[in-house]
Design a protein around this motif. Structure first.
Motif, PDB file in Angstrom:
ATOM      1  N   GLU A  34      -5.219   1.271 -36.618  1.00 24.28           N
ATOM      2  CA  GLU A  34      -6.214   0.304 -36.153  1.00 24.28           C
ATOM      3  C   GLU A  34      -5.754  -0.367 -34.872  1.00 24.28           C
ATOM      4  N   ASN A  35      -4.448  -0.636 -34.770  1.00 22.44           N
ATOM      5  CA  ASN A  35      -3.924  -1.275 -33.568  1.00 22.44           C
ATOM      6  C   ASN A  35      -4.084  -0.367 -32.353  1.00 22.44           C
ATOM      7  N   ALA A  36      -3.831   0.922 -32.523  1.00 24.01           N
ATOM      8  CA  ALA A  36      -4.017   1.872 -31.420  1.00 24.01           C
ATOM      9  C   ALA A  36      -5.483   1.920 -31.007  1.00 24.01           C
ATOM     10  N   THR A  37      -6.390   1.841 -31.971  1.00 27.85           N
ATOM     11  CA  THR A  37      -7.820   1.825 -31.667  1.00 27.85           C
ATOM     12  C   THR A  37      -8.168   0.617 -30.809  1.00 27.85           C
ATOM     13  N   GLU A  38      -7.599  -0.539 -31.140  1.00 25.09           N
ATOM     14  CA  GLU A  38      -7.834  -1.744 -30.347  1.00 25.09           C
ATOM     15  C   GLU A  38      -7.389  -1.544 -28.902  1.00 25.09           C
ATOM     16  N   HIS A  39      -6.288  -0.836 -28.715  1.00 25.17           N
ATOM     17  CA  HIS A  39      -5.770  -0.636 -27.365  1.00 25.17           C
ATOM     18  C   HIS A  39      -6.648   0.329 -26.574  1.00 25.17           C
ATOM     19  N   ILE A  40      -7.217   1.315 -27.228  1.00 24.68           N
ATOM     20  CA  ILE A  40      -8.188   2.185 -26.568  1.00 24.68           C
ATOM     21  C   ILE A  40      -9.391   1.356 -26.120  1.00 24.68           C
ATOM     22  N   PHE A  41      -9.845   0.478 -26.990  1.00 25.17           N
ATOM     23  CA  PHE A  41     -10.999  -0.369 -26.683  1.00 25.17           C
ATOM     24  C   PHE A  41     -10.701  -1.289 -25.498  1.00 25.17           C
ATOM     25  N   ALA A  42      -9.496  -1.885 -25.475  1.00 21.47           N
ATOM     26  CA  ALA A  42      -9.115  -2.761 -24.367  1.00 21.47           C
ATOM     27  C   ALA A  42      -9.074  -1.992 -23.051  1.00 21.47           C
ATOM     28  N   ALA A  43      -8.580  -0.761 -23.095  1.00 17.43           N
ATOM     29  CA  ALA A  43      -8.531   0.061 -21.879  1.00 17.43           C
ATOM     30  C   ALA A  43      -9.944   0.409 -21.402  1.00 17.43           C
ATOM     31  N   LEU A  44     -10.861   0.605 -22.342  1.00 22.68           N
ATOM     32  CA  LEU A  44     -12.253   0.868 -21.974  1.00 22.68           C
ATOM     33  C   LEU A  44     -12.885  -0.344 -21.304  1.00 22.68           C
ATOM     34  N   ILE A  45     -12.491  -1.546 -21.734  1.00 19.69           N
ATOM     35  CA  ILE A  45     -12.980  -2.763 -21.070  1.00 19.69           C
ATOM     36  C   ILE A  45     -12.471  -2.809 -19.633  1.00 19.69           C
ATOM     37  N   ALA A  46     -11.188  -2.483 -19.442  1.00 21.83           N
ATOM     38  CA  ALA A  46     -10.625  -2.434 -18.089  1.00 21.83           C
ATOM     39  C   ALA A  46     -11.380  -1.410 -17.246  1.00 21.83           C
ATOM     40  N   ARG A  47     -11.744  -0.283 -17.869  1.00 23.35           N
ATOM     41  CA  ARG A  47     -12.520   0.749 -17.158  1.00 23.35           C
ATOM     42  C   ARG A  47     -13.873   0.198 -16.741  1.00 23.35           C
ATOM     43  N   TRP A  48     -14.509  -0.535 -17.646  1.00 23.38           N
ATOM     44  CA  TRP A  48     -15.837  -1.074 -17.372  1.00 23.38           C
ATOM     45  C   TRP A  48     -15.813  -1.961 -16.135  1.00 23.38           C
ATOM     46  N   PHE A  49     -14.735  -2.751 -16.002  1.00 25.36           N
ATOM     47  CA  PHE A  49     -14.608  -3.636 -14.847  1.00 25.36           C
ATOM     48  C   PHE A  49     -13.829  -2.980 -13.703  1.00 25.36           C
ATOM     49  N   ASN A  50     -13.492  -1.708 -13.875  1.00 27.38           N
ATOM     50  CA  ASN A  50     -12.869  -0.913 -12.819  1.00 27.38           C
ATOM     51  C   ASN A  50     -11.446  -1.354 -12.479  1.00 27.38           C
ATOM     52  N   LEU A  51     -10.790  -2.059 -13.385  1.00 30.78           N
ATOM     53  CA  LEU A  51      -9.428  -2.527 -13.128  1.00 30.78           C
ATOM     54  C   LEU A  51      -8.434  -1.382 -13.272  1.00 30.78           C
ATOM     55  N   SER A  52      -7.523  -1.259 -12.315  1.00 28.70           N
ATOM     56  CA  SER A  52      -6.464  -0.266 -12.436  1.00 28.70           C
ATOM     57  C   SER A  52      -5.354  -0.578 -11.455  1.00 28.70           C
ATOM     58  N   SER A  53      -4.134  -0.221 -11.825  1.00 29.81           N
ATOM     59  CA  SER A  53      -2.996  -0.452 -10.936  1.00 29.81           C
ATOM     60  C   SER A  53      -3.084   0.414  -9.693  1.00 29.81           C
ATOM     61  N   SER A  54      -3.660   1.618  -9.812  1.00 26.45           N
ATOM     62  CA  SER A  54      -3.761   2.500  -8.648  1.00 26.45           C
ATOM     63  C   SER A  54      -4.710   1.927  -7.602  1.00 26.45           C
ATOM     64  N   GLY A  55      -5.845   1.364  -8.030  1.00 27.36           N
ATOM     65  CA  GLY A  55      -6.778   0.756  -7.090  1.00 27.36           C
ATOM     66  C   GLY A  55      -6.179  -0.456  -6.398  1.00 27.36           C
ATOM     67  N   ILE A  56      -5.422  -1.239  -7.157  1.00 32.91           N
ATOM     68  CA  ILE A  56      -4.773  -2.415  -6.582  1.00 32.91           C
ATOM     69  C   ILE A  56      -3.718  -1.992  -5.569  1.00 32.91           C
ATOM     70  N   LYS A  57      -2.996  -0.914  -5.875  1.00 32.94           N
ATOM     71  CA  LYS A  57      -1.996  -0.401  -4.936  1.00 32.94           C
ATOM     72  C   LYS A  57      -2.669   0.058  -3.637  1.00 32.94           C
ATOM     73  N   GLN A  58      -3.807   0.704  -3.732  1.00 31.87           N
ATOM     74  CA  GLN A  58      -4.534   1.153  -2.544  1.00 31.87           C
ATOM     75  C   GLN A  58      -4.959  -0.035  -1.684  1.00 31.87           C
ATOM     76  N   PHE A  59      -5.403  -1.120  -2.332  1.00 28.93           N
ATOM     77  CA  PHE A  59      -5.799  -2.326  -1.600  1.00 28.93           C
ATOM     78  C   PHE A  59      -4.588  -2.946  -0.907  1.00 28.93           C
ATOM     79  N   SER A  60      -3.464  -2.988  -1.613  1.00 33.23           N
ATOM     80  CA  SER A  60      -2.236  -3.522  -1.029  1.00 33.23           C
ATOM     81  C   SER A  60      -1.829  -2.714   0.205  1.00 33.23           C
ATOM     82  N   ASP A  61      -1.914  -1.395   0.116  1.00 30.51           N
ATOM     83  CA  ASP A  61      -1.571  -0.530   1.248  1.00 30.51           C
ATOM     84  C   ASP A  61      -2.532  -0.762   2.420  1.00 30.51           C
TER      85      ASP A  61
END
Length: 366
Positions: free
Chosen positions: A166-193
């Motif tokens: 169940e805990n792993a399922t919660e983490h999949i769900f949290a990652a999907l929320i990040a996807r919905w708002f387009n949050l990612s470390s790679s995008g932030i790195k591109q902005f920094s560059d």
């Protein structure tokens, strides 16, 4: 004698689970970047459509842990570039089990295959903050970057129904929320560059923010690029926040000074400030007409993004603070690095606190 590359190619066509496991042990013994690449190849290949190919793939995905966090990151990168349903499914499941400290419940963790036994998946090593943080970061990047045309990517969402934790399922769900708002470390790195790049034009920054609106407002409801206010007024952006408040945004360039050496607003900042306030005035005067075009808009805030706050001295920092306080919350002037810092903090807080309900429950108890 066959080389490791040839053995891997052969394993894709024939052999059983124990054969693949023993081959992965040989890759452990070689223990270099090439061996890691071959192990990941075993995690991605289809094994000629073998009925139990997911077992083969999962023991290879587990095998990547031999290369520690470097292996975990590389597995995520290859999954993104590979973008096959089975790879997405297996790897996001593995990452969610590591990030939720439930690796021992990952399918095939209990199997008596040599390479899995050698990993000691029950070790506390995989529950350290470093492993958990990297697993969350990679999970978010994979979830965001694959099956981009799908609102509900099947390779990921299927794990929510069939996860053994169940805990792993919660983490999949949290990652999907990040996807919905387009949050990612790679995008932030591109902005920094982009902020450190030389010779860029204002339109380059505008286009990047238009494609990555979460940098302007991580949890926005809507963002308009170059909306038209009447006949002549065109701000850079208009943000509608989740609470239905609006913000008019004017941007310049990161290499334009916010303040003069004397601590006064630069000519470019003064011009952008005046434009933002003109847009706000139009909304206030237009009333019903403005609200028809932008539902519920009234008394919008203004945001001017210009220069870099990190380049200000102590006197200039104090003057910028005074300038922002003088507008009583109506208008705020910030540097591009302020946007970068805020979105970094948003992602960091999601990684550190947004994956587990327990964090919220503990806060309430306090």
């Amino acid at each position: 004698m066959l080389s490791l590359e040839e053995k891997v190619d052969l394993a894709e066509r024939e052999g059983d689970l124990q054969d693949v496991s023993e081959l992965i042990v040989e890759l452990y013994e070689q223990n270099d970047d090439n061996a890691l690449d071959l192990c990941i190849k075993l995690a991605m290949c289809e094994y000629g459509g073998h009925t139990y190919k997911s077992d083969f793939q999962n023991i290879a995905a587990l095998g990547v842990l031999h290369w520690n966090l470097k292996g975990l990151r590389k597995l995520g990168e290859v999954t993104i570039s590979n973008s096959s349903y089975r790879a997405i499914n297996n790897v996001t499941r593995l990452l969610s089990h590591i990030s939720s400290k439930t690796l021992a419940l990952f399918p095939l963790s209990h199997i008596r295959c040599a390479n899995v036994v050698m990993l000691d998946v029950f070790s506390e090593k995989y529950k350290t903050s470093e492993w958990i943080t990297v697993a969350k970061e990679v999970l978010i990047d994979v979830v965001k970057s694959v099956e981009t045309d799908e609102k509900f990517p099947i390779g990921i969402t299927v794990n929510m129904g069939f996860s053994t934790s169940e805990n792993a399922t919660e983490h999949i769900f949290a990652a999907l929320i990040a996807r919905w708002f387009n949050l990612s470390s790679s995008g932030i790195k591109q902005f920094s560059d982009l902020l450190t790049a030389k010779g860029r034009y204002e339109i380059d920054y505008h286009n990047f923010l238009a494609s990555n609106p979460y940098i302007l407002e991580p949890f926005h409801a809507q963002i308009w690029s170059k909306p038209r206010f009447g006949e002549e007024l065109v701000p850079d952006f208009l943000i509608r926040s989740m609470d239905n408040s609006y913000t008019v945004v004017e941007i310049e360039r990161p290499d334009v000074p916010i303040l003069t050496k004397a601590g006064e607003l630069s000519a470019q900042t003064t011009h952008a400030k005046r434009q933002a306030l003109d847009f706000r005035t139009w909304v206030l005067k237009s009333g019903h007409y403005a609200a028809q075009r932008f539902p519920g808009i009234y008394n919008p805030y203004c945001l001017v993004v210009i220069g870099r706050e990190s380049e200000l001295n102590e006197m200039q920092i104090e003057r910028l603070k005074q300038e922002n306080e003088s507008t009583q919350g109506i208008l705020k002037i910030v540097g591009f690095d302020w946007l970068l810092s805020r979105v970094k903090s948003t992602l960091d807080n999601m990684i550190n606190y947004g994956f587990d309900r327990q964090n919220f429950q503990e806060t309430v108890k306090e």
